[in-house]
Design an enzyme around this catalytic site. Structure first.
Site, PDB file in Angstrom:
ATOM      1  N   PHE A 122       0.876  -1.182   0.000  1.00 28.88           N
ATOM      2  CA  PHE A 122       0.000   0.000   0.000  1.00 28.88           C
ATOM      3  C   PHE A 122       0.906   1.222   0.000  1.00 28.88           C
ATOM      4  O   PHE A 122       1.549   1.530   1.016  1.00 28.88           O
ATOM      5  CB  PHE A 122      -0.838  -0.074   1.275  1.00 28.88           C
ATOM      6  CG  PHE A 122      -1.869   0.994   1.496  1.00 28.88           C
ATOM      7  CD1 PHE A 122      -3.065   1.008   0.799  1.00 28.88           C
ATOM      8  CD2 PHE A 122      -1.669   1.970   2.485  1.00 28.88           C
ATOM      9  CE1 PHE A 122      -4.050   1.958   1.063  1.00 28.88           C
ATOM     10  CE2 PHE A 122      -2.639   2.919   2.758  1.00 28.88           C
ATOM     11  CZ  PHE A 122      -3.837   2.918   2.041  1.00 28.88           C
ATOM     12  N   GLU A 126       4.499   9.152   2.509  1.00 23.74           N
ATOM     13  CA  GLU A 126       5.663   9.796   1.896  1.00 23.74           C
ATOM     14  C   GLU A 126       6.445  10.511   2.994  1.00 23.74           C
ATOM     15  O   GLU A 126       5.905  10.743   4.085  1.00 23.74           O
ATOM     16  CB  GLU A 126       5.203  10.821   0.850  1.00 23.74           C
ATOM     17  CG  GLU A 126       4.412  10.184  -0.260  1.00 23.74           C
ATOM     18  CD  GLU A 126       4.015  11.169  -1.358  1.00 23.74           C
ATOM     19  OE1 GLU A 126       4.368  12.367  -1.254  1.00 23.74           O
ATOM     20  OE2 GLU A 126       3.356  10.725  -2.308  1.00 23.74           O
ATOM     21  N   GLY A 130       2.698  11.823   6.191  1.00 31.24           N
ATOM     22  CA  GLY A 130       2.519  10.711   7.130  1.00 31.24           C
ATOM     23  C   GLY A 130       1.131  10.822   7.718  1.00 31.24           C
ATOM     24  O   GLY A 130       0.145  10.365   7.124  1.00 31.24           O
ATOM     25  N   ARG A 267       7.979 -18.811  39.075  1.00 30.62           N
ATOM     26  CA  ARG A 267       9.131 -18.111  39.659  1.00 30.62           C
ATOM     27  C   ARG A 267       8.909 -17.892  41.163  1.00 30.62           C
ATOM     28  O   ARG A 267       7.893 -17.297  41.567  1.00 30.62           O
ATOM     29  CB  ARG A 267       9.305 -16.766  38.951  1.00 30.62           C
ATOM     30  CG  ARG A 267      10.253 -15.801  39.611  1.00 30.62           C
ATOM     31  CD  ARG A 267      11.689 -16.202  39.410  1.00 30.62           C
ATOM     32  NE  ARG A 267      12.593 -15.143  39.862  1.00 30.62           N
ATOM     33  CZ  ARG A 267      13.895 -15.302  39.950  1.00 30.62           C
ATOM     34  NH1 ARG A 267      14.460 -16.453  39.619  1.00 30.62           N
ATOM     35  NH2 ARG A 267      14.643 -14.307  40.348  1.00 30.62           N
ATOM     36  N   GLN A 278       0.609  -9.469  45.653  1.00 31.90           N
ATOM     37  CA  GLN A 278      -0.464  -8.651  45.070  1.00 31.90           C
ATOM     38  C   GLN A 278       0.054  -7.753  43.928  1.00 31.90           C
ATOM     39  O   GLN A 278      -0.636  -7.557  42.928  1.00 31.90           O
ATOM     40  CB  GLN A 278      -1.085  -7.789  46.170  1.00 31.90           C
ATOM     41  CG  GLN A 278      -2.429  -7.251  45.801  1.00 31.90           C
ATOM     42  CD  GLN A 278      -3.045  -6.473  46.950  1.00 31.90           C
ATOM     43  OE1 GLN A 278      -2.407  -5.672  47.611  1.00 31.90           O
ATOM     44  NE2 GLN A 278      -4.289  -6.713  47.211  1.00 31.90           N
ATOM     45  N   GLN A 335       8.526  -6.321  33.066  1.00 29.58           N
ATOM     46  CA  GLN A 335       8.715  -6.015  34.501  1.00 29.58           C
ATOM     47  C   GLN A 335       8.502  -7.273  35.360  1.00 29.58           C
ATOM     48  O   GLN A 335       9.234  -7.510  36.310  1.00 29.58           O
ATOM     49  CB  GLN A 335       7.722  -4.908  34.912  1.00 29.58           C
ATOM     50  CG  GLN A 335       7.980  -4.298  36.263  1.00 29.58           C
ATOM     51  CD  GLN A 335       9.257  -3.452  36.288  1.00 29.58           C
ATOM     52  OE1 GLN A 335       9.794  -3.110  35.235  1.00 29.58           O
ATOM     53  NE2 GLN A 335       9.766  -3.183  37.461  1.00 29.58           N
ATOM     54  N   GLY A 339      14.978  -9.063  35.325  1.00 33.23           N
ATOM     55  CA  GLY A 339      16.184  -9.176  34.490  1.00 33.23           C
ATOM     56  C   GLY A 339      15.997 -10.142  33.326  1.00 33.23           C
ATOM     57  O   GLY A 339      16.510  -9.912  32.223  1.00 33.23           O
ATOM     58  N   GLU A 362      -0.377   2.931  10.433  1.00 30.23           N
ATOM     59  CA  GLU A 362      -1.798   2.987  10.028  1.00 30.23           C
ATOM     60  C   GLU A 362      -2.580   4.007  10.869  1.00 30.23           C
ATOM     61  O   GLU A 362      -3.747   3.800  11.209  1.00 30.23           O
ATOM     62  CB  GLU A 362      -2.417   1.598  10.019  1.00 30.23           C
ATOM     63  CG  GLU A 362      -1.725   0.728   8.971  1.00 30.23           C
ATOM     64  CD  GLU A 362      -2.470  -0.493   8.548  1.00 30.23           C
ATOM     65  OE1 GLU A 362      -3.714  -0.481   8.568  1.00 30.23           O
ATOM     66  OE2 GLU A 362      -1.801  -1.466   8.163  1.00 30.23           O
ATOM     67  N   GLU A 366      -2.446   9.380  18.228  1.00 32.84           N
ATOM     68  CA  GLU A 366      -2.945  10.772  18.171  1.00 32.84           C
ATOM     69  C   GLU A 366      -3.944  10.912  17.020  1.00 32.84           C
ATOM     70  O   GLU A 366      -4.982  11.574  17.161  1.00 32.84           O
ATOM     71  CB  GLU A 366      -1.766  11.744  17.979  1.00 32.84           C
ATOM     72  CG  GLU A 366      -0.822  11.850  19.178  1.00 32.84           C
ATOM     73  CD  GLU A 366       0.073  10.627  19.379  1.00 32.84           C
ATOM     74  OE1 GLU A 366       0.288   9.859  18.420  1.00 32.84           O
ATOM     75  OE2 GLU A 366       0.554  10.421  20.512  1.00 32.84           O
TER      76      GLU A 366
HETATM   77  N1  COS Z   1     -14.022   6.685   4.825  1.00 32.28           N
HETATM   78  C1  COS Z   1     -14.408   7.307   3.686  1.00 32.28           C
HETATM   79  N2  COS Z   1     -14.157   8.627   3.444  1.00 32.28           N
HETATM   80  C2  COS Z   1     -13.524   9.329   4.402  1.00 32.28           C
HETATM   81  C3  COS Z   1     -13.099   8.745   5.602  1.00 32.28           C
HETATM   82  C4  COS Z   1     -13.374   7.363   5.808  1.00 32.28           C
HETATM   83  N3  COS Z   1     -13.011   6.741   6.920  1.00 32.28           N
HETATM   84  N4  COS Z   1     -12.466   9.671   6.358  1.00 32.28           N
HETATM   85  C5  COS Z   1     -12.518  10.823   5.663  1.00 32.28           C
HETATM   86  N5  COS Z   1     -13.153  10.605   4.484  1.00 32.28           N
HETATM   87  C6  COS Z   1     -13.447  11.605   3.455  1.00 32.28           C
HETATM   88  C7  COS Z   1     -14.189  12.767   4.058  1.00 32.28           C
HETATM   89  O1  COS Z   1     -15.583  12.521   4.090  1.00 32.28           O
HETATM   90  C8  COS Z   1     -13.842  13.887   3.115  1.00 32.28           C
HETATM   91  O2  COS Z   1     -14.631  13.746   1.949  1.00 32.28           O
HETATM   92  P1  COS Z   1     -15.202  15.030   1.108  1.00 32.28           P
HETATM   93  O3  COS Z   1     -14.118  15.475   0.234  1.00 32.28           O
HETATM   94  O4  COS Z   1     -16.341  14.456   0.345  1.00 32.28           O
HETATM   95  O5  COS Z   1     -15.603  16.052   2.116  1.00 32.28           O
HETATM   96  C9  COS Z   1     -12.399  13.564   2.741  1.00 32.28           C
HETATM   97  O6  COS Z   1     -12.221  12.161   2.975  1.00 32.28           O
HETATM   98  C10 COS Z   1     -11.364  14.362   3.540  1.00 32.28           C
HETATM   99  O7  COS Z   1     -11.557  14.095   4.904  1.00 32.28           O
HETATM  100  P2  COS Z   1     -10.875  14.999   6.033  1.00 32.28           P
HETATM  101  O8  COS Z   1     -11.214  16.436   5.771  1.00 32.28           O
HETATM  102  O9  COS Z   1     -11.235  14.421   7.352  1.00 32.28           O
HETATM  103  O10 COS Z   1      -9.312  14.805   5.721  1.00 32.28           O
HETATM  104  P3  COS Z   1      -8.009  15.359   6.435  1.00 32.28           P
HETATM  105  O11 COS Z   1      -7.046  15.783   5.421  1.00 32.28           O
HETATM  106  O12 COS Z   1      -8.376  16.325   7.517  1.00 32.28           O
HETATM  107  O13 COS Z   1      -7.367  14.033   7.098  1.00 32.28           O
HETATM  108  C11 COS Z   1      -6.991  12.345   8.744  1.00 32.28           C
HETATM  109  C12 COS Z   1      -7.970  13.321   8.063  1.00 32.28           C
HETATM  110  C13 COS Z   1      -5.951  13.057   9.597  1.00 32.28           C
HETATM  111  C14 COS Z   1      -7.879  11.489   9.643  1.00 32.28           C
HETATM  112  C15 COS Z   1      -6.281  11.473   7.688  1.00 32.28           C
HETATM  113  O14 COS Z   1      -5.352  12.221   6.944  1.00 32.28           O
HETATM  114  C16 COS Z   1      -5.578  10.274   8.287  1.00 32.28           C
HETATM  115  O15 COS Z   1      -6.188   9.250   8.583  1.00 32.28           O
HETATM  116  N6  COS Z   1      -4.243  10.374   8.485  1.00 32.28           N
HETATM  117  C17 COS Z   1      -3.438   9.256   8.893  1.00 32.28           C
HETATM  118  C18 COS Z   1      -2.981   8.510   7.701  1.00 32.28           C
HETATM  119  C19 COS Z   1      -2.459   7.160   8.044  1.00 32.28           C
HETATM  120  O16 COS Z   1      -3.089   6.380   8.745  1.00 32.28           O
HETATM  121  N7  COS Z   1      -1.293   6.852   7.503  1.00 32.28           N
HETATM  122  C20 COS Z   1      -0.695   5.589   7.648  1.00 32.28           C
HETATM  123  C21 COS Z   1      -0.572   4.975   6.291  1.00 32.28           C
HETATM  124  S1  COS Z   1      -0.323   3.267   6.271  1.00 32.28           S
HETATM  125  S2  COS Z   1       1.191   2.917   7.438  1.00 32.28           S
END
Ligand code: COS
Length: 383
Positions: A122, A126, A130, A267, A278, A335, A339, A362, A366
Protein backbone atom coordinates in the site's frame (compact mmCIF):
# COMPACT_ATOMS: atom_id res chain seq x y z
CA UNK A 1 -17.57 -13.59 21.19
CA UNK A 2 -20.11 -14.87 18.71
CA UNK A 3 -20.47 -18.57 18.10
CA UNK A 4 -18.40 -19.72 15.14
CA UNK A 5 -19.86 -21.85 12.37
CA UNK A 6 -18.33 -25.27 11.73
CA UNK A 7 -16.42 -23.89 8.76
CA UNK A 8 -15.09 -21.02 10.89
CA UNK A 9 -14.06 -23.38 13.68
CA UNK A 10 -12.16 -25.48 11.19
CA UNK A 11 -10.46 -22.39 9.76
CA UNK A 12 -9.36 -21.08 13.15
CA UNK A 13 -8.11 -24.54 14.13
CA UNK A 14 -5.99 -24.55 10.96
CA UNK A 15 -4.53 -21.19 11.93
CA UNK A 16 -3.87 -22.30 15.51
CA UNK A 17 -2.13 -25.47 14.50
CA UNK A 18 0.03 -23.61 11.93
CA UNK A 19 0.93 -21.00 14.56
CA UNK A 20 1.76 -23.60 17.22
CA UNK A 21 3.64 -26.09 15.08
CA UNK A 22 5.33 -23.93 12.47
CA UNK A 23 5.27 -20.23 13.20
CA UNK A 24 6.00 -20.08 16.94
CA UNK A 25 9.17 -22.20 16.68
CA UNK A 26 10.46 -19.86 13.93
CA UNK A 27 9.45 -16.49 15.38
CA UNK A 28 12.72 -15.86 17.21
CA UNK A 29 14.74 -16.65 14.08
CA UNK A 30 12.58 -14.38 11.91
CA UNK A 31 13.32 -11.57 14.40
CA UNK A 32 17.04 -12.30 14.57
CA UNK A 33 17.57 -12.74 10.83
CA UNK A 34 15.46 -9.68 9.96
CA UNK A 35 14.82 -11.14 6.50
CA UNK A 36 11.39 -11.32 4.89
CA UNK A 37 10.11 -14.86 5.64
CA UNK A 38 9.13 -15.75 2.09
CA UNK A 39 8.70 -19.49 2.70
CA UNK A 40 6.37 -18.82 5.65
CA UNK A 41 4.30 -16.48 3.52
CA UNK A 42 4.11 -19.13 0.76
CA UNK A 43 2.84 -21.60 3.35
CA UNK A 44 0.25 -19.09 4.55
CA UNK A 45 -0.86 -18.76 0.94
CA UNK A 46 -1.25 -22.53 0.58
CA UNK A 47 -3.40 -22.58 3.72
CA UNK A 48 -5.65 -19.84 2.32
CA UNK A 49 -4.47 -17.28 4.88
CA UNK A 50 -3.41 -14.65 2.35
CA UNK A 51 -6.92 -14.36 0.97
CA UNK A 52 -9.05 -14.97 4.03
CA UNK A 53 -11.96 -12.64 3.24
CA UNK A 54 -11.66 -12.97 -0.54
CA UNK A 55 -14.75 -14.75 -1.93
CA UNK A 56 -14.26 -18.25 -3.36
CA UNK A 57 -15.08 -16.79 -6.79
CA UNK A 58 -11.67 -15.07 -6.73
CA UNK A 59 -9.96 -18.12 -5.21
CA UNK A 60 -9.98 -16.85 -1.63
CA UNK A 61 -11.11 -18.63 1.53
CA UNK A 62 -14.44 -16.77 1.57
CA UNK A 63 -14.31 -16.11 5.32
CA UNK A 64 -15.50 -13.08 7.31
CA UNK A 65 -13.54 -10.12 8.67
CA UNK A 66 -14.43 -11.47 12.10
CA UNK A 67 -12.50 -14.65 11.37
CA UNK A 68 -9.72 -12.64 9.75
CA UNK A 69 -9.32 -10.59 12.95
CA UNK A 70 -9.12 -13.75 15.06
CA UNK A 71 -6.54 -15.18 12.67
CA UNK A 72 -4.36 -12.05 12.75
CA UNK A 73 -4.48 -12.17 16.55
CA UNK A 74 -3.34 -15.80 16.59
CA UNK A 75 -0.53 -15.18 14.10
CA UNK A 76 0.67 -12.07 15.96
CA UNK A 77 0.67 -13.83 19.32
CA UNK A 78 3.63 -15.79 17.94
CA UNK A 79 5.13 -13.41 15.36
CA UNK A 80 4.03 -9.79 15.10
CA UNK A 81 6.19 -9.46 11.97
CA UNK A 82 4.18 -12.10 10.13
CA UNK A 83 1.01 -10.43 11.46
CA UNK A 84 2.15 -7.20 9.80
CA UNK A 85 2.88 -8.91 6.49
CA UNK A 86 -0.51 -10.65 6.33
CA UNK A 87 -2.43 -7.60 7.53
CA UNK A 88 -0.79 -5.12 5.13
CA UNK A 89 -1.29 -7.54 2.24
CA UNK A 90 -4.90 -8.39 3.09
CA UNK A 91 -6.41 -5.22 4.53
CA UNK A 92 -4.44 -2.62 2.60
CA UNK A 93 -3.89 -4.24 -0.79
CA UNK A 94 -6.46 -7.01 -1.33
CA UNK A 95 -9.45 -5.24 0.23
CA UNK A 96 -9.47 -2.03 -1.87
CA UNK A 97 -9.42 -4.16 -5.04
CA UNK A 98 -12.31 -6.22 -3.72
CA UNK A 99 -14.26 -3.12 -2.75
CA UNK A 100 -13.48 -0.66 -5.54
CA UNK A 101 -12.15 -2.82 -8.39
CA UNK A 102 -13.95 -3.61 -11.65
CA UNK A 103 -14.66 -7.26 -12.46
CA UNK A 104 -11.70 -7.24 -14.86
CA UNK A 105 -9.39 -5.87 -12.15
CA UNK A 106 -10.63 -8.44 -9.62
CA UNK A 107 -10.16 -11.25 -12.11
CA UNK A 108 -6.61 -10.18 -12.89
CA UNK A 109 -5.31 -9.20 -9.45
CA UNK A 110 -7.21 -11.12 -6.77
CA UNK A 111 -6.55 -14.84 -7.46
CA UNK A 112 -2.72 -14.63 -7.29
CA UNK A 113 -2.97 -12.37 -4.24
CA UNK A 114 -5.44 -14.66 -2.47
CA UNK A 115 -3.06 -17.58 -3.02
CA UNK A 116 -0.08 -15.61 -1.71
CA UNK A 117 1.68 -15.81 -5.08
CA UNK A 118 1.45 -12.05 -5.52
CA UNK A 119 2.13 -10.10 -2.33
CA UNK A 120 0.49 -6.70 -2.00
CA UNK A 121 1.69 -3.35 -0.67
CA UNK A 122 0.00 0.00 0.00
CA UNK A 123 1.95 3.00 -1.27
CA UNK A 124 0.45 6.00 0.51
CA UNK A 125 2.99 7.35 3.03
CA UNK A 126 5.66 9.80 1.90
CA UNK A 127 8.45 11.61 3.75
CA UNK A 128 6.19 14.67 4.05
CA UNK A 129 2.82 12.91 4.05
CA UNK A 130 2.52 10.71 7.13
CA UNK A 131 -0.30 11.76 9.44
CA UNK A 132 -1.25 14.41 6.86
CA UNK A 133 -1.99 11.84 4.19
CA UNK A 134 -3.56 14.37 1.80
CA UNK A 135 -0.25 16.20 1.47
CA UNK A 136 1.10 13.85 -1.23
CA UNK A 137 3.85 14.98 -3.58
CA UNK A 138 3.85 11.86 -5.75
CA UNK A 139 2.14 13.04 -8.90
CA UNK A 140 0.55 11.54 -11.99
CA UNK A 141 -0.24 12.89 -15.41
CA UNK A 142 -2.26 11.56 -18.30
CA UNK A 143 -0.29 9.74 -20.99
CA UNK A 144 -1.39 7.92 -24.11
CA UNK A 145 -3.62 5.03 -22.93
CA UNK A 146 -2.83 5.57 -19.28
CA UNK A 147 -0.90 7.61 -16.74
CA UNK A 148 2.68 8.18 -15.63
CA UNK A 149 3.55 8.38 -11.94
CA UNK A 150 6.60 10.08 -10.39
CA UNK A 151 7.53 10.56 -6.76
CA UNK A 152 8.87 8.97 -3.60
CA UNK A 153 7.11 6.85 -0.98
CA UNK A 154 8.42 5.88 2.48
CA UNK A 155 8.02 3.01 4.97
CA UNK A 156 6.18 0.76 2.52
CA UNK A 157 5.45 -2.59 4.19
CA UNK A 158 6.09 -5.67 2.01
CA UNK A 159 7.60 -3.52 -0.78
CA UNK A 160 10.72 -5.64 -1.30
CA UNK A 161 8.59 -8.68 -2.16
CA UNK A 162 5.44 -7.08 -3.49
CA UNK A 163 4.03 -7.79 -6.91
CA UNK A 164 0.90 -5.62 -6.63
CA UNK A 165 1.03 -2.04 -5.38
CA UNK A 166 -1.90 0.18 -4.46
CA UNK A 167 -0.40 3.54 -5.34
CA UNK A 168 -1.75 6.97 -4.42
CA UNK A 169 -0.75 10.03 -6.45
CA UNK A 170 -2.03 13.52 -7.03
CA UNK A 171 -2.64 15.36 -10.28
CA UNK A 172 -2.54 18.76 -8.54
CA UNK A 173 -1.28 19.29 -4.98
CA UNK A 174 -3.30 22.47 -4.59
CA UNK A 175 -6.48 20.34 -4.70
CA UNK A 176 -5.33 18.54 -1.50
CA UNK A 177 -7.36 15.33 -1.02
CA UNK A 178 -9.59 15.98 -4.06
CA UNK A 179 -6.60 15.72 -6.43
CA UNK A 180 -5.66 12.18 -5.38
CA UNK A 181 -6.27 9.03 -7.44
CA UNK A 182 -5.44 5.36 -6.84
CA UNK A 183 -3.63 3.04 -9.24
CA UNK A 184 -3.08 -0.71 -9.34
CA UNK A 185 0.55 -1.15 -10.17
CA UNK A 186 2.59 -4.15 -11.18
CA UNK A 187 5.61 -3.47 -8.96
CA UNK A 188 7.89 -5.03 -11.59
CA UNK A 189 7.11 -2.19 -14.02
CA UNK A 190 10.12 -0.28 -15.26
CA UNK A 191 10.81 2.86 -13.21
CA UNK A 192 9.76 1.34 -9.86
CA UNK A 193 12.78 1.43 -7.56
CA UNK A 194 12.46 -0.30 -4.19
CA UNK A 195 15.13 0.81 -1.72
CA UNK A 196 16.79 -1.15 1.10
CA UNK A 197 14.51 -2.16 3.99
CA UNK A 198 14.80 0.21 6.96
CA UNK A 199 16.52 -1.10 10.11
CA UNK A 200 13.74 -0.95 12.67
CA UNK A 201 13.22 -1.32 16.43
CA UNK A 202 10.84 -4.24 15.97
CA UNK A 203 8.74 -6.33 13.56
CA UNK A 204 12.01 -7.53 12.05
CA UNK A 205 11.43 -9.41 8.82
CA UNK A 206 8.39 -7.32 7.86
CA UNK A 207 10.12 -5.04 5.38
CA UNK A 208 9.48 -1.30 5.34
CA UNK A 209 11.15 0.22 2.28
CA UNK A 210 11.40 3.52 0.46
CA UNK A 211 9.93 3.24 -3.05
CA UNK A 212 10.67 5.67 -5.88
CA UNK A 213 8.57 6.01 -9.02
CA UNK A 214 10.45 7.41 -11.98
CA UNK A 215 7.98 8.12 -14.79
CA UNK A 216 6.21 4.80 -14.19
CA UNK A 217 3.57 3.98 -16.81
CA UNK A 218 0.22 2.62 -15.59
CA UNK A 219 -2.30 1.50 -18.22
CA UNK A 220 -5.69 3.23 -18.05
CA UNK A 221 -7.46 0.03 -17.00
CA UNK A 222 -5.42 0.09 -13.77
CA UNK A 223 -7.04 3.20 -12.32
CA UNK A 224 -8.86 2.02 -9.17
CA UNK A 225 -12.22 3.75 -8.71
CA UNK A 226 -12.67 7.14 -10.31
CA UNK A 227 -10.10 9.89 -10.70
CA UNK A 228 -10.17 12.08 -7.60
CA UNK A 229 -11.55 9.28 -5.39
CA UNK A 230 -8.10 8.28 -4.10
CA UNK A 231 -8.23 9.85 -0.67
CA UNK A 232 -11.61 8.37 0.18
CA UNK A 233 -10.33 4.98 -1.02
CA UNK A 234 -7.28 5.39 1.24
CA UNK A 235 -9.38 6.34 4.27
CA UNK A 236 -11.94 3.55 3.73
CA UNK A 237 -9.06 1.09 3.31
CA UNK A 238 -7.41 2.30 6.51
CA UNK A 239 -10.70 1.79 8.37
CA UNK A 240 -10.16 -1.91 7.66
CA UNK A 241 -6.38 -1.80 8.06
CA UNK A 242 -6.80 -0.43 11.57
CA UNK A 243 -8.88 -3.48 12.52
CA UNK A 244 -6.02 -5.67 11.32
CA UNK A 245 -3.46 -3.71 13.37
CA UNK A 246 -5.75 -3.69 16.40
CA UNK A 247 -6.03 -7.49 16.08
CA UNK A 248 -2.25 -7.66 15.77
CA UNK A 249 -1.94 -5.58 18.96
CA UNK A 250 -4.28 -7.98 20.80
CA UNK A 251 -2.07 -10.85 19.63
CA UNK A 252 1.11 -9.16 20.83
CA UNK A 253 -0.51 -8.38 24.20
CA UNK A 254 -1.75 -11.95 24.51
CA UNK A 255 1.67 -13.39 23.68
CA UNK A 256 3.36 -11.15 26.26
CA UNK A 257 0.69 -11.79 28.90
CA UNK A 258 0.79 -15.58 28.56
CA UNK A 259 4.56 -15.62 28.97
CA UNK A 260 4.44 -13.30 31.98
CA UNK A 261 1.63 -15.26 33.67
CA UNK A 262 3.41 -18.58 33.15
CA UNK A 263 6.59 -17.14 34.61
CA UNK A 264 4.80 -15.61 37.60
CA UNK A 265 3.23 -18.98 38.45
CA UNK A 266 6.60 -20.75 38.62
CA UNK A 267 9.13 -18.11 39.66
CA UNK A 268 9.68 -18.27 43.40
CA UNK A 269 11.00 -15.39 45.51
CA UNK A 270 10.74 -14.91 49.28
CA UNK A 271 9.53 -18.52 49.46
CA UNK A 272 6.48 -18.36 47.18
CA UNK A 273 5.53 -17.99 43.50
CA UNK A 274 5.61 -14.28 42.61
CA UNK A 275 1.97 -14.44 41.37
CA UNK A 276 1.07 -14.71 45.09
CA UNK A 277 2.31 -11.16 45.60
CA UNK A 278 -0.46 -8.65 45.07
CA UNK A 279 1.81 -6.33 43.07
CA UNK A 280 2.27 -9.04 40.43
CA UNK A 281 -1.17 -10.68 40.61
CA UNK A 282 -2.98 -7.38 40.18
CA UNK A 283 -0.67 -6.34 37.36
CA UNK A 284 -1.62 -9.54 35.53
CA UNK A 285 -5.32 -9.01 36.35
CA UNK A 286 -5.23 -5.54 34.77
CA UNK A 287 -3.46 -6.89 31.68
CA UNK A 288 -6.04 -9.64 31.24
CA UNK A 289 -8.96 -7.21 31.55
CA UNK A 290 -7.57 -4.78 29.00
CA UNK A 291 -6.68 -7.54 26.53
CA UNK A 292 -10.21 -8.91 26.64
CA UNK A 293 -11.70 -5.41 26.28
CA UNK A 294 -9.43 -4.77 23.28
CA UNK A 295 -10.50 -8.03 21.67
CA UNK A 296 -14.17 -7.09 22.07
CA UNK A 297 -13.59 -3.75 20.34
CA UNK A 298 -11.72 -5.46 17.51
CA UNK A 299 -14.44 -8.03 16.97
CA UNK A 300 -17.16 -5.37 17.10
CA UNK A 301 -15.31 -3.39 14.41
CA UNK A 302 -14.89 -6.56 12.34
CA UNK A 303 -18.61 -7.33 12.63
CA UNK A 304 -19.43 -3.85 11.36
CA UNK A 305 -17.07 -4.41 8.44
CA UNK A 306 -18.81 -7.71 7.67
CA UNK A 307 -22.20 -6.00 7.71
CA UNK A 308 -20.97 -3.59 5.03
CA UNK A 309 -21.39 -0.56 7.29
CA UNK A 310 -18.75 2.12 7.88
CA UNK A 311 -16.55 1.01 10.75
CA UNK A 312 -14.55 4.25 11.22
CA UNK A 313 -15.52 4.79 14.86
CA UNK A 314 -14.96 1.22 16.04
CA UNK A 315 -11.85 0.76 13.89
CA UNK A 316 -10.23 3.78 15.52
CA UNK A 317 -11.37 2.87 19.05
CA UNK A 318 -10.10 -0.68 18.57
CA UNK A 319 -6.75 0.46 17.13
CA UNK A 320 -6.25 3.08 19.84
CA UNK A 321 -7.17 0.90 22.80
CA UNK A 322 -5.54 -2.29 21.58
CA UNK A 323 -2.27 -0.57 20.64
CA UNK A 324 -1.98 1.15 24.01
CA UNK A 325 -2.88 -2.12 25.71
CA UNK A 326 -0.19 -3.97 23.74
CA UNK A 327 2.46 -1.44 24.74
CA UNK A 328 1.38 -1.39 28.39
CA UNK A 329 1.09 -5.17 28.59
CA UNK A 330 4.48 -5.78 26.96
CA UNK A 331 6.11 -3.21 29.28
CA UNK A 332 4.59 -4.76 32.40
CA UNK A 333 5.31 -8.28 31.19
CA UNK A 334 9.00 -7.39 30.95
CA UNK A 335 8.72 -6.02 34.50
CA UNK A 336 7.20 -9.30 35.76
CA UNK A 337 10.21 -11.17 34.43
CA UNK A 338 12.66 -8.56 35.77
CA UNK A 339 16.18 -9.18 34.49
CA UNK A 340 15.00 -12.19 32.47
CA UNK A 341 12.52 -9.97 30.66
CA UNK A 342 15.38 -7.85 29.47
CA UNK A 343 17.36 -10.62 27.79
CA UNK A 344 16.61 -12.14 24.41
CA UNK A 345 16.32 -15.78 25.53
CA UNK A 346 12.96 -15.08 27.17
CA UNK A 347 11.37 -13.49 24.08
CA UNK A 348 9.56 -10.76 26.00
CA UNK A 349 11.94 -8.10 24.83
CA UNK A 350 10.79 -8.94 21.26
CA UNK A 351 7.13 -8.42 22.20
CA UNK A 352 8.14 -5.15 23.88
CA UNK A 353 9.92 -3.92 20.71
CA UNK A 354 7.15 -5.17 18.41
CA UNK A 355 4.34 -3.59 20.43
CA UNK A 356 5.53 -0.04 19.83
CA UNK A 357 4.74 0.05 16.13
CA UNK A 358 1.04 -0.57 16.74
CA UNK A 359 0.84 2.90 18.33
CA UNK A 360 2.43 4.42 15.23
CA UNK A 361 1.52 2.86 11.89
CA UNK A 362 -1.80 2.99 10.03
CA UNK A 363 -2.51 6.16 11.96
CA UNK A 364 -0.76 6.97 15.24
CA UNK A 365 -2.71 6.98 18.52
CA UNK A 366 -2.95 10.77 18.17
CA UNK A 367 -4.56 10.36 14.73
CA UNK A 368 -7.04 7.79 16.11
CA UNK A 369 -8.07 10.32 18.78
CA UNK A 370 -8.42 12.96 16.05
CA UNK A 371 -10.61 10.65 13.95
CA UNK A 372 -12.78 9.87 16.99
CA UNK A 373 -13.09 13.54 17.93
CA UNK A 374 -14.09 14.32 14.30
CA UNK A 375 -16.78 11.62 14.41
CA UNK A 376 -18.09 13.10 17.67
CA UNK A 377 -18.52 16.51 16.03
CA UNK A 378 -21.20 15.11 13.70
CA UNK A 379 -24.65 16.28 14.72
CA UNK A 380 -26.20 12.87 14.04
CA UNK A 381 -23.57 11.11 16.18
CA UNK A 382 -24.97 8.22 18.20
CA UNK A 383 -23.29 5.24 19.80
N1 COS B 1 -14.02 6.68 4.83
C1 COS B 1 -14.41 7.31 3.69
N2 COS B 1 -14.16 8.63 3.44
C2 COS B 1 -13.52 9.33 4.40
C3 COS B 1 -13.10 8.74 5.60
C4 COS B 1 -13.37 7.36 5.81
N3 COS B 1 -13.01 6.74 6.92
N4 COS B 1 -12.47 9.67 6.36
C5 COS B 1 -12.52 10.82 5.66
N5 COS B 1 -13.15 10.60 4.48
C6 COS B 1 -13.45 11.60 3.45
C7 COS B 1 -14.19 12.77 4.06
O1 COS B 1 -15.58 12.52 4.09
C8 COS B 1 -13.84 13.89 3.12
O2 COS B 1 -14.63 13.75 1.95
P1 COS B 1 -15.20 15.03 1.11
O3 COS B 1 -14.12 15.47 0.23
O4 COS B 1 -16.34 14.46 0.35
O5 COS B 1 -15.60 16.05 2.12
C9 COS B 1 -12.40 13.56 2.74
O6 COS B 1 -12.22 12.16 2.97
C10 COS B 1 -11.36 14.36 3.54
O7 COS B 1 -11.56 14.09 4.90
P2 COS B 1 -10.87 15.00 6.03
O8 COS B 1 -11.21 16.44 5.77
O9 COS B 1 -11.23 14.42 7.35
O10 COS B 1 -9.31 14.80 5.72
P3 COS B 1 -8.01 15.36 6.44
O11 COS B 1 -7.05 15.78 5.42
O12 COS B 1 -8.38 16.33 7.52
O13 COS B 1 -7.37 14.03 7.10
C11 COS B 1 -6.99 12.34 8.74
C12 COS B 1 -7.97 13.32 8.06
C13 COS B 1 -5.95 13.06 9.60
C14 COS B 1 -7.88 11.49 9.64
C15 COS B 1 -6.28 11.47 7.69
O14 COS B 1 -5.35 12.22 6.94
C16 COS B 1 -5.58 10.27 8.29
O15 COS B 1 -6.19 9.25 8.58
N6 COS B 1 -4.24 10.37 8.48
C17 COS B 1 -3.44 9.26 8.89
C18 COS B 1 -2.98 8.51 7.70
C19 COS B 1 -2.46 7.16 8.04
O16 COS B 1 -3.09 6.38 8.74
N7 COS B 1 -1.29 6.85 7.50
C20 COS B 1 -0.69 5.59 7.65
C21 COS B 1 -0.57 4.97 6.29
S1 COS B 1 -0.32 3.27 6.27
S2 COS B 1 1.19 2.92 7.44
Amino acid sequence: MKELTQEEQLAIQTVRSFVKNELAPMAKKIDEDDIFPLETVRKLGELGLMGMFVPNEWEGAGLSHYLYALAIEEISSASAAVGTIVSAHSSLAVWPILKFGTDAQKKRFLPPMAKGEAIGCFCLTEPEAGSDAANLKTSYRHASDGYTISGAKAFITNASRAKTGIVFATKDRSLRHRGISTFLLDMETSGVLVGKPEKKLGIHGADSCPVDFDEVFVPKECLLGKEGDGFRIAMATLDGGRIGIAAQAVGIAKGAFERAAAYARTRTQFGKPIIEFQAIGWMLADMLTKIEASRMLVLRAAELKDSGGRSTLYSSMAKLFAAETAMETATKAVQVLGGYGYIKDYELERFFRDAKITEIYEGSSEIQRLVLANELKKEDFAL
